[in-house]
Design a protein around this motif. Structure first.
Motif, PDB file in Angstrom:
ATOM      1  N   GLN A   1     -26.016  36.156  21.994  1.00 57.66           N
ATOM      2  CA  GLN A   1     -24.949  36.777  21.210  1.00 57.66           C
ATOM      3  C   GLN A   1     -25.525  37.804  20.245  1.00 57.66           C
ATOM      4  OE1 GLN A   1     -23.196  33.076  19.596  1.00 57.66           O
ATOM      5  NE2 GLN A   1     -21.309  33.620  20.667  1.00 57.66           N
TER       6      GLN A   1
ATOM      7  N   SER B   1     -21.509  37.287  15.876  1.00 57.05           N
ATOM      8  CA  SER B   1     -20.904  35.984  15.638  1.00 57.05           C
ATOM      9  C   SER B   1     -19.390  36.126  15.775  1.00 57.05           C
ATOM     10  CB  SER B   1     -21.262  35.475  14.239  1.00 57.05           C
ATOM     11  OG  SER B   1     -20.643  34.231  13.981  1.00 57.05           O
TER      12      SER B   1
ATOM     13  N   SER C   1     -17.903  33.878  23.570  1.00 55.97           N
ATOM     14  CA  SER C   1     -18.345  34.986  24.410  1.00 55.97           C
ATOM     15  C   SER C   1     -19.832  35.256  24.231  1.00 55.97           C
ATOM     16  CB  SER C   1     -17.544  36.249  24.094  1.00 55.97           C
ATOM     17  OG  SER C   1     -17.694  36.621  22.742  1.00 55.97           O
ATOM     18  N   LYS C   2     -20.518  35.509  25.343  1.00 59.04           N
ATOM     19  CA  LYS C   2     -21.952  35.750  25.346  1.00 59.04           C
ATOM     20  C   LYS C   2     -22.291  36.917  26.251  1.00 59.04           C
ATOM     21  CE  LYS C   2     -23.132  30.896  24.480  1.00 59.04           C
ATOM     22  NZ  LYS C   2     -21.729  30.488  24.231  1.00 59.04           N
TER      23      LYS C   2
ATOM     24  N   ASN D   1     -20.072  39.406  25.047  1.00 60.25           N
ATOM     25  CA  ASN D   1     -20.002  39.218  23.597  1.00 60.25           C
ATOM     26  C   ASN D   1     -19.786  40.561  22.899  1.00 60.25           C
ATOM     27  OD1 ASN D   1     -22.149  39.092  20.935  1.00 60.25           O
ATOM     28  ND2 ASN D   1     -20.503  37.578  21.021  1.00 60.25           N
TER      29      ASN D   1
END
Length: 241
Positions: free
Chosen positions: A178, A181, A186-187, A203
């Motif tokens: 990531q 934050s 989501s990545k 992300n």
């Protein structure tokens, strides 16, 4: 070798139209194009996605709901709602068709500026056409396959578009790194994305959903955005600033 080349070409061309037309154009309106080019992209989607062809209108609507309800029960394709990727594919399929046939009430704000070519989808988006495509794929494998085990890849060809969607939507909420934050999972799947047309930077995309370039860090490279720049240069599309 010929069959492998076909599968690789099928992967990249199918994903190109899903990434550029369905995702960035239909769902996010990141660029504009003429009605002529919109129809060209529709036909390109049909030719490359074949048996897994999906409506740009319904895809765009479903993806907007994903952004609005990420990882919540209302999310139409979240790995947090299903125990494994294959059940998620089935859930996504059901949610997609319910939206497509109008079985689910959706707020009008999610339907704004979605491309819709109903007459074309009546031909491209039905089970008879899908069966014809499967027959075409069987013929391709008949002429190109050189070993029995290569036929095991036929389901990948038949379900290509669905598998691509599952790969991004499952992995990118399960595995990766990531940059930002977020209040969701989501990545970014890959630091250098040469497989998913820049869709691996999930992300980044959730942080900046209306930014044409999904890459954020110096080592990240969004192949989809670079392709959009090329299309913009040739005046096929106009990227919004």
């Amino acid at each position: 070798m010929s069959l492998l080349i076909f599968i690789v070409l099928h992967w990249y061309t199918s994903l190109f139209f899903q990434s550029i037309f369905h995702h960035r154009y239909a769902a996010h309106n990141l660029f504009t194009m003429s009605r002529f080019w919109e129809k060209v992209f529709y036909i390109g989607c049909f030719i490359t996605q074949g048996s897994s062809y999906i409506s740009a209108y319904t895809y765009g609507l479903m993806h907007r709901l994903h952004h609005a309800h990420t990882d919540l029960p209302e999310d139409p394709h979240s790995p947090h709602n299903d125990p494994n990727p294959f059940i998620m594919m089935w859930t996504t399929r059901n949610n997609y068709f319910n939206l497509h046939i109008g079985n689910v009430g959706t707020a009008e704000k999610y339907k704004k500026n979605l491309p819709d070519w109903k007459s074309f989808d009546k031909i491209a988006h039905n089970y008879i056409t899908r069966i014809i495509w499967i027959g075409i794929y069987v013929l391709i494998y008949f002429f190109l396959a050189t070993a029995w085990w290569q036929w095991l890849l036929l389901p990948v060809t038949v379900l290509m578009g669905s598998l691509q969607g599952m790969a991004v939507n499952w992995w990118a909420h399960k595995f990766g790194y990531q940059n930002y934050s977020m209040k969701n999972t989501s990545k970014n799947i890959l630091p250098v994305d040469i497989i998913f047309w820049g869709e691996a930077y999930h992300n980044n995309h959730h942080k900046h959903p209306q930014r044409p370039n999904n890459a954020s860090r110096w080592f990240e490279w969004d192949m989809g955005f670079q392709t959009m720049r090329l299309l913009h240069h040739f005046k096929i599309i106009t990227i919004k600033s």
